[in-house]
Scaffold this motif. Sequence first.
Motif, mmCIF file in Angstrom:
data_model
loop_
_atom_site.group_PDB
_atom_site.id
_atom_site.type_symbol
_atom_site.label_atom_id
_atom_site.label_comp_id
_atom_site.label_asym_id
_atom_site.label_seq_id
_atom_site.Cartn_x
_atom_site.Cartn_y
_atom_site.Cartn_z
ATOM 1 N N UNK A 146 0.847 -1.191 0.000
ATOM 2 C CA UNK A 146 0.000 0.000 0.000
ATOM 3 C C UNK A 146 0.884 1.242 0.000
ATOM 4 N N UNK A 147 0.561 2.160 -0.888
ATOM 5 C CA UNK A 147 1.324 3.394 -1.049
ATOM 6 C C UNK A 147 0.637 4.528 -0.305
ATOM 7 N N UNK A 148 1.421 5.309 0.433
ATOM 8 C CA UNK A 148 0.863 6.409 1.222
ATOM 9 C C UNK A 148 0.219 7.458 0.319
ATOM 10 N N UNK A 149 -0.929 7.954 0.748
ATOM 11 C CA UNK A 149 -1.653 9.044 0.100
ATOM 12 C C UNK A 149 -1.798 10.149 1.141
ATOM 13 N N UNK A 150 -1.541 11.375 0.739
ATOM 14 C CA UNK A 150 -1.657 12.531 1.652
ATOM 15 C C UNK A 150 -0.848 12.330 2.924
ATOM 16 N N UNK A 151 0.395 11.901 2.762
ATOM 17 C CA UNK A 151 1.300 11.772 3.900
ATOM 18 C C UNK A 151 0.942 10.691 4.894
ATOM 19 N N UNK A 152 0.122 9.726 4.493
ATOM 20 C CA UNK A 152 -0.256 8.636 5.380
ATOM 21 C C UNK A 152 -1.659 8.765 5.936
ATOM 22 N N UNK A 153 -2.421 9.739 5.457
ATOM 23 C CA UNK A 153 -3.827 9.848 5.861
ATOM 24 C C UNK A 153 -4.613 8.634 5.372
ATOM 25 N N UNK A 154 -4.232 8.140 4.191
ATOM 26 C CA UNK A 154 -4.836 6.951 3.612
ATOM 27 C C UNK A 154 -3.739 6.246 2.820
ATOM 28 N N UNK A 155 -4.066 5.110 2.256
ATOM 29 C CA UNK A 155 -3.096 4.324 1.487
ATOM 30 C C UNK A 155 -3.816 3.683 0.314
ATOM 31 N N UNK A 156 -3.180 3.719 -0.884
ATOM 32 C CA UNK A 156 -3.721 3.079 -2.070
ATOM 33 C C UNK A 156 -3.041 1.722 -2.220
ATOM 34 N N UNK A 157 -3.850 0.693 -2.379
ATOM 35 C CA UNK A 157 -3.354 -0.674 -2.492
ATOM 36 C C UNK A 157 -2.786 -0.912 -3.889
ATOM 37 N N UNK A 158 -1.519 -1.272 -3.959
ATOM 38 C CA UNK A 158 -0.842 -1.572 -5.218
ATOM 39 C C UNK A 158 -0.835 -3.062 -5.509
ATOM 40 N N UNK A 159 -0.871 -3.864 -4.457
ATOM 41 C CA UNK A 159 -0.921 -5.322 -4.593
ATOM 42 C C UNK A 159 -1.803 -5.855 -3.480
ATOM 43 N N UNK A 160 -2.724 -6.724 -3.828
ATOM 44 C CA UNK A 160 -3.533 -7.416 -2.841
ATOM 45 C C UNK A 160 -3.584 -8.864 -3.300
ATOM 46 N N UNK A 161 -2.841 -9.724 -2.620
ATOM 47 C CA UNK A 161 -2.632 -11.100 -3.050
ATOM 48 C C UNK A 161 -3.903 -11.917 -3.222
ATOM 49 N N UNK A 162 -3.804 -12.914 -4.079
ATOM 50 C CA UNK A 162 -4.959 -13.753 -4.411
ATOM 51 C C UNK A 162 -5.498 -14.524 -3.215
ATOM 52 N N UNK A 163 -4.625 -14.945 -2.298
ATOM 53 C CA UNK A 163 -5.113 -15.644 -1.100
ATOM 54 C C UNK A 163 -5.918 -14.692 -0.222
ATOM 55 N N UNK A 164 -5.517 -13.428 -0.184
ATOM 56 C CA UNK A 164 -6.257 -12.436 0.596
ATOM 57 C C UNK A 164 -7.609 -12.138 -0.054
ATOM 58 N N UNK A 165 -7.631 -12.051 -1.387
ATOM 59 C CA UNK A 165 -8.890 -11.825 -2.103
ATOM 60 C C UNK A 165 -9.870 -12.947 -1.786
ATOM 61 N N UNK A 166 -9.389 -14.181 -1.882
ATOM 62 C CA UNK A 166 -10.258 -15.336 -1.618
ATOM 63 C C UNK A 166 -10.749 -15.342 -0.173
#
Length: 182
Positions: A70-90
């Motif tokens: 997850x990449x920081x957005x607005x200095x860490x106020x939020x985070x954009x997910x760049x990778x979310x693994x398939x086991x986590x999706x399931x």
Amino acid sequence: MGGIAEGSFGGGERARRMTDEPQFIDAPEHPPVIEFFNYIESKRGNREMVDRADISPADLLRFLPNMIIAEAVDGGEDFRTRLFGTALVELLGEERTGKLLSEFAEENTIPTDPKAVQTRWLHITRKAFFGRKPIFLRVPFAASNRLYLVGHTISVPLTAGGSEPAQVMGAMFVTRADIQPA
């Protein structure tokens, strides 16, 4: 596979083991979390945090299904997910790649409390990001009413060519609450 998870939830007390609160722990206990942490430490060297350029996806192939970046957005106020693994999706019932943490669980296929999910993910990610060091947790699946499952988790801040954190990389491995991880 094993017996009662006394090492994971202390003394085998069922009420404590089935808590709905994340439990921050001082050091990794689950074997894949230990292995993941050791890899990160080998890349960190004598720096405060590892740089994302030092991480090789080829070295982490076995962990990729369980990983989040997850990449920081607005200095860490939020985070954009760049990778979310398939086991986590399931496991979690939602593809979250590309989403902000504050948007998690809004399209879940598993009945979940979206606000609880968002609050938990943001709290954990911010703790690693602003704390500037790896954190380790045992996280019960309270938001989906699956307290019989426990996530063994690591979250690690990463720099991006400088000395300030820019991303958080983590992994989660799930066991039953009453089974000691193998």
